[in-house]
Motif scaffolding. Structure first.
Motif, PDB file in Angstrom:
ATOM      1  N   ILE A 229       1.260   2.846  10.206  1.00  0.00           N
ATOM      2  CA  ILE A 229       0.490   1.621  10.422  1.00  0.00           C
ATOM      3  C   ILE A 229       0.703   1.167  11.855  1.00  0.00           C
ATOM      4  O   ILE A 229       1.829   1.108  12.352  1.00  0.00           O
ATOM      5  CB  ILE A 229       0.879   0.518   9.402  1.00  0.00           C
ATOM      6  CG1 ILE A 229      -0.012  -0.712   9.575  1.00  0.00           C
ATOM      7  CG2 ILE A 229       2.348   0.151   9.492  1.00  0.00           C
ATOM      8  CD1 ILE A 229       0.118  -1.736   8.439  1.00  0.00           C
ATOM      9  N   VAL A 255      -1.379   8.360   4.754  1.00  0.00           N
ATOM     10  CA  VAL A 255      -2.268   7.209   4.898  1.00  0.00           C
ATOM     11  C   VAL A 255      -2.066   6.624   6.293  1.00  0.00           C
ATOM     12  O   VAL A 255      -0.956   6.197   6.635  1.00  0.00           O
ATOM     13  CB  VAL A 255      -1.985   6.138   3.833  1.00  0.00           C
ATOM     14  CG1 VAL A 255      -2.953   4.964   3.990  1.00  0.00           C
ATOM     15  CG2 VAL A 255      -2.087   6.731   2.435  1.00  0.00           C
ATOM     16  N   ALA A 257      -3.113   3.695   8.731  1.00  0.00           N
ATOM     17  CA  ALA A 257      -3.702   2.357   8.744  1.00  0.00           C
ATOM     18  C   ALA A 257      -3.694   1.802  10.162  1.00  0.00           C
ATOM     19  O   ALA A 257      -2.749   2.010  10.917  1.00  0.00           O
ATOM     20  CB  ALA A 257      -2.935   1.434   7.814  1.00  0.00           C
ATOM     21  N   ALA A 281      -7.268   4.387   6.657  1.00  0.00           N
ATOM     22  CA  ALA A 281      -7.482   3.172   5.865  1.00  0.00           C
ATOM     23  C   ALA A 281      -8.025   2.004   6.669  1.00  0.00           C
ATOM     24  O   ALA A 281      -8.420   0.990   6.095  1.00  0.00           O
ATOM     25  CB  ALA A 281      -6.166   2.763   5.192  1.00  0.00           C
ATOM     26  N   TYR A 283      -7.967  -1.403   8.923  1.00  0.00           N
ATOM     27  CA  TYR A 283      -7.094  -2.566   8.810  1.00  0.00           C
ATOM     28  C   TYR A 283      -6.746  -2.816   7.344  1.00  0.00           C
ATOM     29  O   TYR A 283      -7.615  -2.788   6.477  1.00  0.00           O
ATOM     30  CB  TYR A 283      -7.763  -3.811   9.402  1.00  0.00           C
ATOM     31  CG  TYR A 283      -7.798  -3.823  10.907  1.00  0.00           C
ATOM     32  CD1 TYR A 283      -6.624  -4.024  11.638  1.00  0.00           C
ATOM     33  CD2 TYR A 283      -8.983  -3.624  11.604  1.00  0.00           C
ATOM     34  CE1 TYR A 283      -6.634  -4.027  13.028  1.00  0.00           C
ATOM     35  CE2 TYR A 283      -9.010  -3.633  12.993  1.00  0.00           C
ATOM     36  CZ  TYR A 283      -7.835  -3.830  13.694  1.00  0.00           C
ATOM     37  OH  TYR A 283      -7.856  -3.818  15.070  1.00  0.00           O
ATOM     38  N   VAL A 284      -5.475  -3.049   7.085  1.00  0.00           N
ATOM     39  CA  VAL A 284      -5.016  -3.290   5.721  1.00  0.00           C
ATOM     40  C   VAL A 284      -4.033  -4.457   5.723  1.00  0.00           C
ATOM     41  O   VAL A 284      -3.475  -4.815   6.759  1.00  0.00           O
ATOM     42  CB  VAL A 284      -4.310  -2.044   5.129  1.00  0.00           C
ATOM     43  CG1 VAL A 284      -5.274  -0.869   5.023  1.00  0.00           C
ATOM     44  CG2 VAL A 284      -3.090  -1.664   5.957  1.00  0.00           C
ATOM     45  N   PHE A 289       0.037  -2.316   1.948  1.00  0.00           N
ATOM     46  CA  PHE A 289       0.272  -0.985   2.519  1.00  0.00           C
ATOM     47  C   PHE A 289       1.667  -0.493   2.177  1.00  0.00           C
ATOM     48  O   PHE A 289       1.841   0.625   1.653  1.00  0.00           O
ATOM     49  CB  PHE A 289       0.073  -1.050   4.032  1.00  0.00           C
ATOM     50  CG  PHE A 289       0.433   0.224   4.755  1.00  0.00           C
ATOM     51  CD1 PHE A 289      -0.424   1.312   4.748  1.00  0.00           C
ATOM     52  CD2 PHE A 289       1.638   0.324   5.444  1.00  0.00           C
ATOM     53  CE1 PHE A 289      -0.092   2.483   5.420  1.00  0.00           C
ATOM     54  CE2 PHE A 289       1.980   1.479   6.109  1.00  0.00           C
ATOM     55  CZ  PHE A 289       1.110   2.569   6.100  1.00  0.00           C
TER      56      PHE A 289
END
Length: 401
Positions: A229, A255, A257, A281, A283-284, A289
């Motif tokens: 992320i 994943v 992000a 993904a 923006y989460v 997340f």
């Protein structure tokens, strides 16, 4: 005590961890009875003020060729012209002068000065007000704010960085104090001769992070969900992570992000290709997340000043694989709460992924150790206390002199 905070951005405009930390600091200081005011940038217009969660915030229109926080990346020549002006942008001083005259602060706390330039230091000096500079990145050393070049943080400023920062080292010695958000970023500036003969402090950033879930207990043969992320850019090591995950053969998924410049995002998506284990993904919500991954990877190629995302992962009971560079080494303890990898040995990342996928005892031990290892970083009160002590010391010393 009345404090003026200057930063490139302020909430709700968030580019990274610096803006999140600054909002916590500002609101924490106001809660303790100090008067606080913020001065930040917007793409265009003059000077205006508004209230954000009870804090008075001035927004000043940037006077330069383009808005540097946009999604699209300007051409090389246009970027060069922007940085030449940003070396010492005299046009931005008038904003600072107007706010200083209106607010009369006892001290100014400068944070990220991209767009403002060090011209603000001179305007504040002219008003006879002490300055505390907080180091969130390497902007004062390099126009790209990273010193990153050819796959690593440069050992020395290149010719362009030296030219565009020729006055910064000497000017830094006239401040009242400097604060690094890690020993790593402060040490890098001291290595270059910045901030000599002024007080130095280290104040680690903090977040109030409730754990998204208790420590997981993995079982033999279970798939592994790996997460990244943050900003999707080369210096963050996203390409390294994708390549190593694809080659590792780990059963599970990756994943990714976050977002970045459009051409960078497209490049990473092309690199992932048709590997169905890799998903982007966008923006989460961070809490969602972290609740849905087993392992966080922070593969930065540059020297992260601190790498607060690693703290967030650890606080959520997740083992963290991180680069053995910069401030990440101050939070991720190799073999204890995670694994440190060397970008100069690319396969070290893939091997770490395999270890934590196959060795469930290792994973479970690191997951249990994760949150307790970052207790200091989960105390916003501790962070605000330390900044309050710095500012009290600076204003007291200034009054005596």
């Amino acid at each position: 005590m009345k404090i003026l905070y200057i930063n490139a951005l302020y909430a709700p405009h968030i580019a990274g961890g610096a803006e999140i930390s600054l909002k916590l600091i500002v609101e924490g200081m106001q809660a303790r009875g100090h008067e606080v005011v913020v001065l930040s940038l917007v793409p265009e217009g003059g000077l205006r003020s508004e209230w954000v969660d009870g804090v008075k915030v001035y927004r000043a229109g940037l006077k330069n060729g383009y808005w540097p926080f946009a999604k699209e990346r300007p051409g090389r020549f246009r970027r060069l012209l922007w940085h030449v002006r940003d070396r010492y942008n005299t046009s931005m001083r008038a904003y600072v002068r107007e706010v200083l005259n209106a607010e009369q602060p006892a001290v100014v706390s400068c944070h990220n000065l991209v767009g403002w330039s060090i011209s603000v230091w001179d305007e504040i000096h002219h008003a006879g007000i002490p300055i505390v500079q907080v180091l969130h990145d390497m902007y004062l050393l390099s126009p790209n704010s990273t010193l990153f070049k050819k796959g690593r943080t440069a050992a020395h400023q290149d010719a362009l960085s030296h030219l565009l920062r020729v006055k910064h080292r000497r000017a830094s010695r006239g401040l009242a104090a400097v604060v690094g958000i890690s020993q790593s970023v402060l040490g890098r500036f001291l290595q270059y001769g910045y901030f000599e003969q002024i007080p130095h402090y280290v104040v680690h950033n903090a977040r109030d992070i409730p754990a998204a879930h208790p420590p997981r207990t993995r079982e033999e043969g279970a798939p592994l969900t790996v997460g990244y992320i943050g900003t999707l850019t080369a210096v963050k090591g996203v390409e390294w992570l994708i390549e190593q995950f694809k080659a590792s053969g780990v059963e599970g998924r990756l994943v990714i992000a976050g977002s970045g410049k459009a051409d960078d995002v497209q490049h990473f998506q092309q690199l992932a290709g048709d590997d169905g284990r890799i998903m982007f993904a966008g923006y989460v919500d961070p809490s969602d997340f972290y609740a849905n991954i087993d392992l966080l990877v922070v593969p930065s190629l540059w020297e992260e000043p601190l790498g607060m995302v690693a703290v967030e992962g650890l606080a959520n009971n997740l083992p963290v694989i991180a680069s053995n560079r910069g401030g990440l080494r101050e939070t991720v303890v190799d073999g204890d709460n995670g694994i440190l990898c060397n970008p100069d040995e690319p396969d070290s990342l893939g091997q770490a992924l395999i270890w934590l996928w196959q060795d469930v005892a290792l994973y479970n031990r690191m997951a249990r150790a994760a949150r307790p290892s970052v207790g200091e970083y989960l105390s916003v009160g501790r962070m605000v206390n330390q900044y309050e002590n710095v500012l009290n010391t600076v204003t007291t010393d200034h009054a005596i002199t």
